[in-house]
Write a protein that holds these residues in place. Structure first.
Motif, short mmCIF file in Angstrom:
data_model
loop_
_atom_site.label_atom_id
_atom_site.label_comp_id
_atom_site.label_asym_id
_atom_site.label_seq_id
_atom_site.Cartn_x
_atom_site.Cartn_y
_atom_site.Cartn_z
N ASP A 159 0.91 -1.16 0.01
CA ASP A 159 0.15 0.15 0.00
C ASP A 159 0.74 1.50 0.14
O ASP A 159 0.32 2.24 0.19
CB ASP A 159 -0.86 0.17 1.33
CG ASP A 159 -2.19 -0.85 1.18
OD1 ASP A 159 -2.63 -1.43 0.08
OD2 ASP A 159 -2.55 -1.47 2.15
N SER A 160 2.11 1.04 -0.35
CA SER A 160 3.06 2.26 -0.44
C SER A 160 3.19 3.14 0.92
O SER A 160 3.24 4.41 0.97
CB SER A 160 2.54 3.30 -1.46
OG SER A 160 2.63 2.46 -2.65
N LEU A 161 3.17 2.37 2.02
CA LEU A 161 2.95 3.08 3.47
C LEU A 161 4.17 2.88 4.17
O LEU A 161 4.73 3.60 5.04
CB LEU A 161 1.74 2.67 4.32
CG LEU A 161 0.40 3.16 3.82
CD1 LEU A 161 -0.65 2.27 4.66
CD2 LEU A 161 0.24 4.76 3.61
N LEU A 162 4.96 1.74 3.71
CA LEU A 162 6.11 1.54 4.46
C LEU A 162 7.00 0.69 3.50
O LEU A 162 6.85 0.23 2.50
CB LEU A 162 5.69 0.23 5.36
CG LEU A 162 6.70 0.26 6.69
CD1 LEU A 162 6.87 1.36 7.49
CD2 LEU A 162 5.99 -0.85 7.67
N ALA A 163 8.51 1.08 3.77
CA ALA A 163 9.16 0.07 2.89
C ALA A 163 10.29 -0.59 3.78
O ALA A 163 10.62 -0.13 5.01
CB ALA A 163 9.98 0.84 2.19
N GLU A 164 11.14 -1.43 3.09
CA GLU A 164 12.29 -2.17 3.82
C GLU A 164 13.73 -1.84 3.05
O GLU A 164 13.58 -2.10 2.18
CB GLU A 164 12.25 -3.40 4.20
CG GLU A 164 11.14 -3.85 5.17
CD GLU A 164 11.17 -5.48 5.40
OE1 GLU A 164 11.44 -5.90 6.46
OE2 GLU A 164 10.56 -6.06 4.57
N ASP A 165 14.54 -1.18 3.77
CA ASP A 165 15.85 -0.95 3.21
C ASP A 165 16.84 -2.00 3.08
O ASP A 165 16.75 -3.05 3.88
CB ASP A 165 16.42 0.36 3.74
CG ASP A 165 17.01 0.04 5.09
OD1 ASP A 165 16.82 -0.85 5.62
OD2 ASP A 165 17.60 1.31 5.49
N ALA A 166 17.85 -2.00 2.53
CA ALA A 166 18.78 -2.88 2.35
C ALA A 166 20.08 -2.54 3.02
O ALA A 166 20.74 -1.44 2.51
CB ALA A 166 19.32 -3.16 0.88
N PRO A 167 20.20 -2.88 4.31
CA PRO A 167 21.30 -2.27 5.43
C PRO A 167 22.74 -2.71 4.71
O PRO A 167 22.91 -3.76 3.84
CB PRO A 167 21.04 -2.99 6.49
CG PRO A 167 20.27 -4.51 6.09
CD PRO A 167 19.47 -4.12 4.95
#
Length: 347
Positions: free
Chosen positions: A53-61
């Protein structure tokens, strides 16, 4: 069960995750799950829906060099909700946007046209309109910090820059809430949540600039929106531009400023019983101020007085506080339901 209650239950887990990430940007999914007491499966299911839903993302640490693969971090989605922020100070105004997690990006800034309030507000409104054109539906609220006494969407008195009864309604955008607050109150909220007062349950924040403002913040929420600078701590024969006599803020500039400020702080601590005091302004933690502060305290406070702590956010606290108010409004059942993509959260 009412329709609203049923909707609230459907959103409960998603909102808890979003609020936690907002308060702790960069938290890992596992850390979030432990903090919210969610099972691994529930945490994965909720974050997957929020990402869709384009409310949260997970980055690549970045690699740590240790064993194992580092956990992705939960962050704001690059197309996620934003708040449009306005800071109207006594000599300048700023417009910025903030994302989930509180990171702000300034869009425009200019000197305040003190002599023409209508022109000044029009100039600010043009920049908020430009921000909405630029970011479209991602803007979910307009949040305004003003160095003045405000009621609703009106400046009832801005004694530091000579305004009275000025409407902020030109900053209103169709379909978006307009949230207006005193700048020092919002700065206090910011210090309590993200600044030098983080973790302090009862925080007294005092800001000294053109005048004196502040707030008592309890558990991260301001409990007053008054005008500390206009308490009668000064010379009763000295008239303030606000119309009262003996206002404290008239005493905290020039000779004797530290002494007057310290004694006033002591009086506020006696009355409000905070756990700590944060101070924003020039040279606010000197020896004379601390001595005067202690002399103004009741005897039982002097052995272990609430500490005086320099602000860590400074002038940016006003924008940070405005962002906090905005996301308090956005991260609700109504706020998330308003998003064009959020209907999928209930599936």
């Amino acid at each position: 069960m009412t329709a609203y209650q049923a909707q609230a239950l459907r959103y409960q887990g998603a909102l808890a995750v979003l609020r936690h990430v907002h308060a702790h940007p960069g938290v890992s999914r596992a850390e979030m799950a432990r903090a919210l007491e969610l099972s691994s499966g529930s945490a994965t299911e909720i974050t997957t829906r929020l990402k869709a839903d384009s409310l949260l993302a997970e980055d690549a640490p970045a690699p740590t060099g240790g064993r194992g693969r580092p956990s992705p971090r939960l962050v704001a989605h690059p197309h996620g909700p934003l708040a449009c922020l306005v800071d109207i100070g006594y000599d300048r105004w700023r417009v910025a946007v903030a994302e989930l997690g509180g990171r702000t990006t300034e869009c425009a800034s200019a000197p305040l046209q003190r002599r023409d309030p209508a022109a000044a507000i029009s100039a600010v409104a043009a920049k908020t309109t430009a921000a909405r054109r630029r970011f479209g539906g991602r803007i979910r609220a307009v949040s305004v910090a003003v160095a003045a006494t405000v009621r609703g969407d009106r400046i009832v008195q801005g004694s530091s820059f000579g305004w009275r009864d000025v409407s902020l309604s030109p900053l209103r955008s169709r379909g978006l809430p307009l949230l207006v607050g005193n700048d020092a109150t919002l700065a206090g909220m910011a210090e309590a949540r993200r600044g030098a007062g983080a973790g302090v349950r009862r925080l007294l924040h005092i800001a000294v600039e053109a005048g004196v403002g502040g707030a008592l913040v309890v558990d991260g929420m301001p409990v007053n929106d008054g005008e500390f600078g206009h308490l009668p701590f000064g010379d009763p024969a000295r008239r303030c531009p606000c119309g009262a006599y003996g206002c404290w803020e008239r005493e905290v500039t020039g000779a004797g400023a530290a002494r007057a400020l310290g004694r006033g702080l002591g009086g506020l601590v006696n009355a409000l019983d905070p756990d700590a005091v944060t101070l924003s302004g020039p040279d606010l933690v000197g020896k004379e101020l601390r001595s005067s502060y202690r002399s103004g305290l009741m005897r039982f406070y002097r052995k272990d007085p609430p500490p005086l702590i320099a602000s860590s956010l400074g002038a940016d606290g006003r924008l940070v506080g405005a962002a906090e108010v905005a996301f308090d409004n956005i991260l609700t059942v109504e706020g998330i339901a308003h998003a064009t993509v959020s209907d999928r959260l209930s599936r």
